[in-house]
Design an enzyme around this catalytic site. Structure first.
Site, short mmCIF file in Angstrom:
data_model
loop_
_atom_site.label_atom_id
_atom_site.label_comp_id
_atom_site.label_asym_id
_atom_site.label_seq_id
_atom_site.Cartn_x
_atom_site.Cartn_y
_atom_site.Cartn_z
CD GLU A 260 -4.31 6.54 2.44
OE1 GLU A 260 -4.08 5.32 2.65
OE2 GLU A 260 -3.43 7.41 2.45
CG HIS B 215 -1.61 1.27 1.48
ND1 HIS B 215 -2.88 1.55 1.00
CD2 HIS B 215 -1.23 2.37 2.18
CE1 HIS B 215 -3.24 2.76 1.39
NE2 HIS B 215 -2.25 3.28 2.11
CD GLU B 216 2.28 3.46 3.79
OE1 GLU B 216 2.66 4.56 3.32
OE2 GLU B 216 1.26 3.35 4.49
CG ASP C 129 -6.39 0.47 0.39
OD1 ASP C 129 -5.28 0.39 0.94
OD2 ASP C 129 -7.42 0.88 0.97
CG HIS D 48 0.37 6.20 -0.61
ND1 HIS D 48 -0.79 6.82 -1.03
CD2 HIS D 48 0.07 5.62 0.59
CE1 HIS D 48 -1.74 6.61 -0.15
NE2 HIS D 48 -1.26 5.88 0.84
#
Length: 413
Positions: free
Chosen positions: A354, A276-277, A358, A280
């Site tokens: 976000e 997930h990070e 995801d 980003h």
């Protein structure tokens, strides 16, 4: 617009902000469902869910008391002409605009910090400790507070000195130079925060070689993400809550894992959280967000440059002529509705980011592990699983857990 009108507007803004926040807090507390949504059943047992609701209600009551105290002190200080009297005392001791501004803001910061500390202590050593979150000792808490105050005063003092210096040097064009300086500082901190600031409060150690590091590096390689720096931070020194974050750019980029995360999640779940990070980063969310923040700062400084010399701004706080420091305080209060609107827009954008992060993890076959990991993190931190839609709209930078799970399940693999 005369000073009396500005004074009334300041009071109205302060009152409206306090009432609006308390209204949303009330809605949020009442929105807590006594029954878990079907998709979230199994996350909490009945006893744990009651503990969650008790924690949220106690925090809400305490938040009401602390915010009411802060609001009351501010309004009484304003009504008594405290800003003007304090400014007169400062001005009587120095003719330098730079020193007047620095001493004025320093005094307000110190007083504000001293008034907030009892509430911070109670929140940490009564509420957080009662529910098993706090791991901080009194010595650590005091040391953190002292370091935080000095760091804020040093950095804030240097930046404020530069801004006032630009003001004295260039007049109304000071905002351009101040904008460049603050932007460069923001970029510098984004790159080196974890290297320079975090070590003042926490210990960071490279993640040791082993199964977890191999899995993280394998995922990074598979997604074309160059990754050398993976660190573990001793978050358990202060709290049981788990977290992970991505920081820095270029050679300075690093992933930081809280040691509590390593304790609570499986290796597959940790990789999913990091996926997930990485999402980003791959979507350039951090870079875009920073660019938007820099633009906001430029807009704010430009607007401030137009208003700082208006005499009525200083007169509204009890002075007889225009002062940079009083104009700064008045502007900060009057700008608060604009700041809130911009904050809401940024939160809407953040929630969209976000979902995209995801989806990135899900499309790389990490969706199931991500859902499992998010559930554990939410339980560990007693996150609100059913926030009121209005409260979530205004304050949440991340979608609530149920919405994230639903979006992940609907993402095309």
């Amino acid at each position: 617009m005369n000073s009396e009108t500005i004074y009334i507007i300041i009071l109205l803004f302060l009152c409206a902000d306090f009432i609006f926040e308390r209204f949303l807090e009330g809605l949020n507390i009442r929105a807590m469902s006594p029954v878990l949504p079907e998709k979230l059943k199994g996350i909490y047992d009945e006893k744990e869910y009651k503990r969650f609701q008790s924690y949220k209600k106690e925090n809400n009551r305490f938040g009401l008391i602390s915010s009411a105290f802060s609001f009351t002190v501010t309004v009484l200080f304003l009504a008594a002409g405290g800003f003007g009297l304090y400014n007169d005392w400062i001005v009587s001791r120095t003719d330098s605009i730079l020193w007047q501004t620095l001493f004025f803001m320093l005094g307000l910061s110190v007083i504000s910090t001293l008034l907030e500390m009892p509430f911070s202590w109670y929140a940490t050593f009564r509420i957080e400790e009662k529910y098993g979150f706090n791991k901080s000792t009194l010595n650590t808490w005091i040391t953190d507070a002292v370091k935080g105050v000095f760091l804020s005063l040093i950095i804030g003092g240097l930046i404020l000195s530069a801004v006032v210096g630009f003001y004295l040097w260039t007049g109304s064009r000071f905002w351009i130079y101040a904008w460049v300086l603050i932007s460069l500082f923001s970029i510098f901190m984004a790159m080196f925060y974890s290297r320079l600031i975090v070590p003042l409060f926490n210990k960071q150690s490279p993640l040791q070689a082993g199964s977890l590091r191999d899995k993280i590096e394998a995922f990074a390689s598979r997604t074309g993400f160059r990754l050398k720096n993976i660190y573990v931070i001793d978050g358990s020194k202060r709290s049981t809550k788990a977290n992970a974050y991505f920081t820095g750019f270029g050679a300075e980029k690093r992933i930081v894992l809280y040691d509590t995360l390593l304790q609570d999640l499986t290796e597959e779940e940790i990789v999913a959280v990091l996926a997930h990070e990485i999402g980003h980063y791959r979507k350039k969310h951090t870079l875009k967000f920073m660019s938007a923040s820099i633009l906001q700062t430029g807009f704010m400084l430009w607007l401030f440059s137009l208003l700082v010399n208006i005499q009525a701004f200083s007169e509204a706080l009890g002075s007889d002529r225009a002062y940079f420091q009083l104009g700064l305080v008045t502007f900060a209060i009057l700008y608060s509705p604009v700041s809130m609107l911009l904050g809401i827009c940024m939160n809407i954008w953040s929630r969209k980011n976000e979902y995209e992060a995801d989806a990135f993890a899900t499309r790389h076959n990490e969706g199931e592990a991500l859902v499992s990991g998010l559930k554990k993190i939410s339980v560990k931190s007693l996150s609100n699983l059913t926030p009121h839609p209005w409260y979530e709209f205004v304050y949440y930078s991340h979608p609530s857990l149920l919405k994230r799970i639903k979006a992940i399940e609907q993402t095309d693999r």
